[in-house]
Scaffold this motif. Sequence first.
Motif, PDB file in Angstrom:
ATOM      1  N   ILE A 293       0.859  -1.190   0.000  1.00  0.00           N
ATOM      2  CA  ILE A 293       0.000   0.000   0.000  1.00  0.00           C
ATOM      3  C   ILE A 293       0.895   1.239   0.000  1.00  0.00           C
ATOM      4  O   ILE A 293       2.125   1.135   0.084  1.00  0.00           O
ATOM      5  CB  ILE A 293      -0.949   0.026   1.220  1.00  0.00           C
ATOM      6  CG1 ILE A 293      -0.179   0.327   2.511  1.00  0.00           C
ATOM      7  CG2 ILE A 293      -1.724  -1.274   1.334  1.00  0.00           C
ATOM      8  CD1 ILE A 293      -1.081   0.528   3.729  1.00  0.00           C
ATOM      9  N   CYS A 294       0.283   2.404  -0.093  1.00  0.00           N
ATOM     10  CA  CYS A 294       1.041   3.661  -0.067  1.00  0.00           C
ATOM     11  C   CYS A 294       0.798   4.354   1.261  1.00  0.00           C
ATOM     12  O   CYS A 294      -0.324   4.795   1.549  1.00  0.00           O
ATOM     13  CB  CYS A 294       0.629   4.561  -1.217  1.00  0.00           C
ATOM     14  SG  CYS A 294       1.525   6.139  -1.267  1.00  0.00           S
ATOM     15  N   CYS A 295       1.820   4.448   2.098  1.00  0.00           N
ATOM     16  CA  CYS A 295       1.742   5.168   3.369  1.00  0.00           C
ATOM     17  C   CYS A 295       2.412   6.527   3.199  1.00  0.00           C
ATOM     18  O   CYS A 295       3.549   6.611   2.724  1.00  0.00           O
ATOM     19  CB  CYS A 295       2.426   4.384   4.482  1.00  0.00           C
ATOM     20  SG  CYS A 295       1.621   2.828   4.909  1.00  0.00           S
ATOM     21  N   ILE A 296       1.725   7.555   3.581  1.00  0.00           N
ATOM     22  CA  ILE A 296       2.236   8.898   3.386  1.00  0.00           C
ATOM     23  C   ILE A 296       1.871   9.759   4.589  1.00  0.00           C
ATOM     24  O   ILE A 296       0.761   9.662   5.119  1.00  0.00           O
ATOM     25  CB  ILE A 296       1.674   9.493   2.074  1.00  0.00           C
ATOM     26  CG1 ILE A 296       2.384  10.774   1.700  1.00  0.00           C
ATOM     27  CG2 ILE A 296       0.177   9.691   2.146  1.00  0.00           C
ATOM     28  CD1 ILE A 296       2.134  11.178   0.259  1.00  0.00           C
ATOM     29  N   SER A 297       2.794  10.563   5.055  1.00  0.00           N
ATOM     30  CA  SER A 297       2.528  11.384   6.235  1.00  0.00           C
ATOM     31  C   SER A 297       1.910  12.718   5.834  1.00  0.00           C
ATOM     32  O   SER A 297       2.217  13.281   4.773  1.00  0.00           O
ATOM     33  CB  SER A 297       3.804  11.618   7.046  1.00  0.00           C
ATOM     34  OG  SER A 297       4.611  12.622   6.455  1.00  0.00           O
ATOM     35  N   TYR A 298       1.044  13.209   6.691  1.00  0.00           N
ATOM     36  CA  TYR A 298       0.391  14.499   6.454  1.00  0.00           C
ATOM     37  C   TYR A 298       1.441  15.614   6.392  1.00  0.00           C
ATOM     38  O   TYR A 298       1.331  16.541   5.584  1.00  0.00           O
ATOM     39  CB  TYR A 298      -0.604  14.750   7.585  1.00  0.00           C
ATOM     40  CG  TYR A 298      -1.318  16.079   7.494  1.00  0.00           C
ATOM     41  CD1 TYR A 298      -2.266  16.318   6.505  1.00  0.00           C
ATOM     42  CD2 TYR A 298      -1.062  17.097   8.422  1.00  0.00           C
ATOM     43  CE1 TYR A 298      -2.933  17.534   6.429  1.00  0.00           C
ATOM     44  CE2 TYR A 298      -1.726  18.313   8.357  1.00  0.00           C
ATOM     45  CZ  TYR A 298      -2.662  18.526   7.355  1.00  0.00           C
ATOM     46  OH  TYR A 298      -3.317  19.735   7.284  1.00  0.00           O
ATOM     47  N   LEU A 394      10.244   0.942  12.147  1.00  0.00           N
ATOM     48  CA  LEU A 394      10.265   1.086  10.688  1.00  0.00           C
ATOM     49  C   LEU A 394       9.642   2.403  10.230  1.00  0.00           C
ATOM     50  O   LEU A 394       9.887   2.853   9.109  1.00  0.00           O
ATOM     51  CB  LEU A 394       9.516  -0.080  10.037  1.00  0.00           C
ATOM     52  CG  LEU A 394      10.080  -1.485  10.287  1.00  0.00           C
ATOM     53  CD1 LEU A 394       9.163  -2.534   9.665  1.00  0.00           C
ATOM     54  CD2 LEU A 394      11.496  -1.603   9.731  1.00  0.00           C
ATOM     55  N   ILE A 395       8.835   3.010  11.101  1.00  0.00           N
ATOM     56  CA  ILE A 395       8.157   4.252  10.748  1.00  0.00           C
ATOM     57  C   ILE A 395       9.118   5.423  10.894  1.00  0.00           C
ATOM     58  O   ILE A 395       9.737   5.589  11.946  1.00  0.00           O
ATOM     59  CB  ILE A 395       6.911   4.450  11.628  1.00  0.00           C
ATOM     60  CG1 ILE A 395       5.936   3.291  11.409  1.00  0.00           C
ATOM     61  CG2 ILE A 395       6.237   5.787  11.336  1.00  0.00           C
ATOM     62  CD1 ILE A 395       4.773   3.267  12.371  1.00  0.00           C
ATOM     63  N   PRO A 396       9.272   6.249   9.861  1.00  0.00           N
ATOM     64  CA  PRO A 396      10.202   7.384   9.930  1.00  0.00           C
ATOM     65  C   PRO A 396       9.836   8.344  11.059  1.00  0.00           C
ATOM     66  O   PRO A 396       8.668   8.429  11.461  1.00  0.00           O
ATOM     67  CB  PRO A 396      10.034   8.063   8.558  1.00  0.00           C
ATOM     68  CG  PRO A 396       9.451   7.019   7.675  1.00  0.00           C
ATOM     69  CD  PRO A 396       8.603   6.163   8.558  1.00  0.00           C
ATOM     70  N   PRO A 397      10.821   9.070  11.590  1.00  0.00           N
ATOM     71  CA  PRO A 397      10.552  10.037  12.660  1.00  0.00           C
ATOM     72  C   PRO A 397       9.511  11.074  12.217  1.00  0.00           C
ATOM     73  O   PRO A 397       9.465  11.472  11.061  1.00  0.00           O
ATOM     74  CB  PRO A 397      11.916  10.697  12.898  1.00  0.00           C
ATOM     75  CG  PRO A 397      12.910   9.700  12.390  1.00  0.00           C
ATOM     76  CD  PRO A 397      12.250   8.995  11.239  1.00  0.00           C
ATOM     77  N   PHE A 398       8.700  11.504  13.152  1.00  0.00           N
ATOM     78  CA  PHE A 398       7.649  12.472  12.853  1.00  0.00           C
ATOM     79  C   PHE A 398       8.198  13.896  12.778  1.00  0.00           C
ATOM     80  O   PHE A 398       9.186  14.244  13.439  1.00  0.00           O
ATOM     81  CB  PHE A 398       6.554  12.427  13.922  1.00  0.00           C
ATOM     82  CG  PHE A 398       5.674  11.219  13.836  1.00  0.00           C
ATOM     83  CD1 PHE A 398       4.755  11.084  12.812  1.00  0.00           C
ATOM     84  CD2 PHE A 398       5.762  10.211  14.786  1.00  0.00           C
ATOM     85  CE1 PHE A 398       3.932   9.962  12.732  1.00  0.00           C
ATOM     86  CE2 PHE A 398       4.953   9.092  14.725  1.00  0.00           C
ATOM     87  CZ  PHE A 398       4.033   8.969  13.689  1.00  0.00           C
TER      88      PHE A 398
END
Length: 419
Positions: A293-298, A394-398
């Motif tokens: 899927i495509c995960c993208i941060s706001y 695995l989630i990049p820093p916010f």
Amino acid sequence: MRLFLNDFRHCSNVFITRQFSLSYRNSNLFQSLYNHFQYGKKAKKLALERGIDLNNLTPEQRIKLQSVIQLKKTFRVVNVVMALMAITGTVIWFRRRQSRIEINKEINEEFQPIWMDLKYFKEKCALIKNYLLPEQIIGKLNEIEHFQFNSNDCICASFPKSGTTLIQEIVYLIQTNFDYESAKKIDISERFAFIEWPTVKLQKFPQNQQRFFKTHLPPTFFNESFTKAKIVYVYRNPKDVTVSLFHFLRSINIELTYSGPWNQFVRSFLIDEVYYAPWWRHVNDYYAMNDTICCISYEDLLRDFRGSVRRLAKYLGKEKELTEEQLDKLEKWCSFDSMKNNPKVNYDWFKDWGFVKKSFSFLRKGQIGDWLNHFDVQQSKEYDQMVSTRLSPLIPPFNYGISQEDQQKLYDFDAKRQT
């Protein structure tokens, strides 16, 4: 009657609450019918006291009381109409009640929910599959679990108040080859079916056409066909999510409202007692599907719109159609000011329906770092702890709208001030 029908048209949610209420706000159909009957009875009594028998009038009395006779006929029609409305309302109530009983039986057998009353939240919640869901959507879970998605479908998923509307508008325009004309004519709530909303009938959407969906549900509530669709998951730093969700739930008038103070809401978010919680598990579960899927941060959408859109277009198979001119127009169309003033995406129609307060603004600020105006140092540290211990590495820093160094300076300054 016209007013009642208008209210009836815009308040279908009234009939899906757990009280099975036939009332809208402070009006009650049966009370109105009873009052109307009492008024007619009183008027007839007064006429008899004056020696007038409305059922046996003389020709002279008929001439003098012609307007009253017309009113009497009108009352008869109104009585019949109101009686029919009462009967219809009763039938609807009974059928929905029976349907809810059957649905609850299926839910209890299949999902074994643990029901909870959350502090300051009006809506009851159920803990199902390690997620806390509002009662309003529980009845849809069985239908959702059996619904079949296909490769033509496009799903925008998110935890509430994480940038859902923005990603919906971007996805819709990319997938429709930038059909701005339809985007100008059709509300975003009609272009995208809200999967778990009680009034949305999923089976009405034919499989042989392109379908757009949105959901706040985690992936565990869908069957294996879910991954056949194009899934775009937008996520946001939890501090800004909390601020946005707090203001949203305080502004609405429907069952999902929250009436408590800010500090309690922060505590509820941290202990996973808000709708669709836990937030961290929600993000983890979707990010675990990042290969498909495509995960993208706001925050990426705000800071690097063009780069984020290119990545999204590539996932959707539309990178060849994306030109610089289209990017320019899309960026302008999806800017915060443009979205906030766009009647097809800003949900201002909620005010007309009475769902929200008149001061409500669905697109409130749309910025990174508004949490700095709400959080104290201790709350910020607790959120940092939640992210570091519960969120997948695995989630990049916010992006919190402030550098780690500057945030630490604020912490150090507060520590010195406390000593």
